[in-house]
Write a protein that holds these residues in place. Structure first.
Motif, PDB file in Angstrom:
ATOM      1  N   ARG A   1      -9.208  -2.351   4.150  1.00 49.05           N
ATOM      2  CA  ARG A   1     -10.407  -1.746   3.563  1.00 49.05           C
ATOM      3  C   ARG A   1     -10.038  -0.710   2.504  1.00 49.05           C
ATOM      4  O   ARG A   1     -10.693  -0.622   1.457  1.00 49.05           O
ATOM      5  N   TYR A   2      -9.010   0.074   2.777  1.00 50.64           N
ATOM      6  CA  TYR A   2      -8.556   1.049   1.773  1.00 50.64           C
ATOM      7  C   TYR A   2      -8.097   0.304   0.517  1.00 50.64           C
ATOM      8  O   TYR A   2      -8.475   0.673  -0.601  1.00 50.64           O
ATOM      9  N   ASN A   3      -7.276  -0.720   0.690  1.00 45.78           N
ATOM     10  CA  ASN A   3      -6.801  -1.489  -0.460  1.00 45.78           C
ATOM     11  C   ASN A   3      -7.958  -2.029  -1.286  1.00 45.78           C
ATOM     12  O   ASN A   3      -7.965  -1.916  -2.519  1.00 45.78           O
TER      13      ASN A   3
ATOM     14  N   THR B   1      -9.654   0.497  -3.384  1.00 46.03           N
ATOM     15  CA  THR B   1      -8.877   1.008  -4.512  1.00 46.03           C
ATOM     16  C   THR B   1      -8.454  -0.108  -5.468  1.00 46.03           C
ATOM     17  O   THR B   1      -7.596   0.100  -6.328  1.00 46.03           O
TER      18      THR B   1
ATOM     19  N   TRP C   1      -0.832   6.815  -2.735  1.00 48.52           N
ATOM     20  CA  TRP C   1      -0.498   5.903  -1.642  1.00 48.52           C
ATOM     21  C   TRP C   1       0.923   5.396  -1.866  1.00 48.52           C
ATOM     22  O   TRP C   1       1.189   4.238  -2.168  1.00 48.52           O
TER      23      TRP C   1
ATOM     24  N   ASP D   1     -11.297   7.385   4.849  1.00 47.60           N
ATOM     25  CA  ASP D   1     -12.601   7.344   4.153  1.00 47.60           C
ATOM     26  C   ASP D   1     -12.517   6.675   2.780  1.00 47.60           C
ATOM     27  O   ASP D   1     -13.485   6.657   2.028  1.00 47.60           O
ATOM     28  N   ARG D   2     -11.355   6.128   2.457  1.00 46.98           N
ATOM     29  CA  ARG D   2     -11.123   5.330   1.243  1.00 46.98           C
ATOM     30  C   ARG D   2     -11.282   6.119  -0.054  1.00 46.98           C
ATOM     31  O   ARG D   2     -11.693   5.583  -1.067  1.00 46.98           O
ATOM     32  N   THR D   3     -10.932   7.416   0.003  1.00 47.32           N
ATOM     33  CA  THR D   3     -11.035   8.257  -1.191  1.00 47.32           C
ATOM     34  C   THR D   3      -9.683   8.685  -1.750  1.00 47.32           C
ATOM     35  O   THR D   3      -9.629   9.303  -2.810  1.00 47.32           O
TER      36      THR D   3
ATOM     37  N   ARG E   1      -5.192   5.941  -5.472  1.00 42.67           N
ATOM     38  CA  ARG E   1      -4.142   4.920  -5.309  1.00 42.67           C
ATOM     39  C   ARG E   1      -2.769   5.482  -5.667  1.00 42.67           C
ATOM     40  O   ARG E   1      -1.776   5.136  -5.037  1.00 42.67           O
TER      41      ARG E   1
ATOM     42  N   VAL F   1      -7.224   7.891   3.327  1.00 39.68           N
ATOM     43  CA  VAL F   1      -7.099   6.460   3.630  1.00 39.68           C
ATOM     44  C   VAL F   1      -8.273   6.035   4.512  1.00 39.68           C
ATOM     45  O   VAL F   1      -8.904   5.006   4.268  1.00 39.68           O
TER      46      VAL F   1
END
Length: 143
Positions: free
Chosen positions: A57-59, A62, A26, A18-20, A23, A16
């Motif tokens: 930012r994560y959303n 993804t 989650w 580092d946004r990798t 989805r 979450v």
């Protein structure tokens, strides 16, 4: 048990951050895994503005839009973070997070509908509750 070890919990939270994180991971359990890890290891990211920024930012990374009807939900996030912090505090400091997570998921928090004991559906899914913290309209949170 949802996660086998500490590394699995850390992988969710790090993904979450580092946004990798895919989805598909989650999930309800994934949200609480990240919350527990953040509460123990990155308290700086649990403040209201920091967690909002992190999840938005994560959303976005993804492909999930943060709108008045989808994506980030401030009241649900803060209530869940408070519940995770309270649950974590009820365990010894060195309790493995995957064990803490399993007990959390076996508690009322494991039911995705746990919030409806405190908020009406209308209040919880309102635009103001999505954008800002709204106090429960049924019963106060027990933590």
């Amino acid at each position: 048990m949802y996660y086998r070890d500490e590394a699995a919990i850390e992988r969710i939270a790090s993904g979450v951050i580092d946004r990798t994180l895919p989805r598909s991971e989650w999930t309800h359990a994934g949200h609480f895994a990240a919350a527990l890890w953040l509460c123990r290891h990155r308290r700086d990211l649990t403040e209201a503005s920091a967690i909002r920024r992190l999840i938005c930012r994560y959303n976005e990374a993804t492909g999930t839009a943060n709108t008045d009807t989808g994506g980030y939900h401030h009241t649900i996030t803060l209530a869940s973070m408070r519940g995770a912090a309270d649950h974590l505090a009820s365990h010894p400091e060195n309790a493995p997070l995957h064990v803490v997570h399993s007990t959390l998921m076996a508690s009322r928090f494991g039911d995705p509908n746990w919030l409806f004991a405190y908020w009406s559906r209308e209040c919880l899914f309102s635009v103001p509750a999505r954008q800002d913290w709204i106090e429960p309209d049924i019963a106060p949170l027990p933590f």
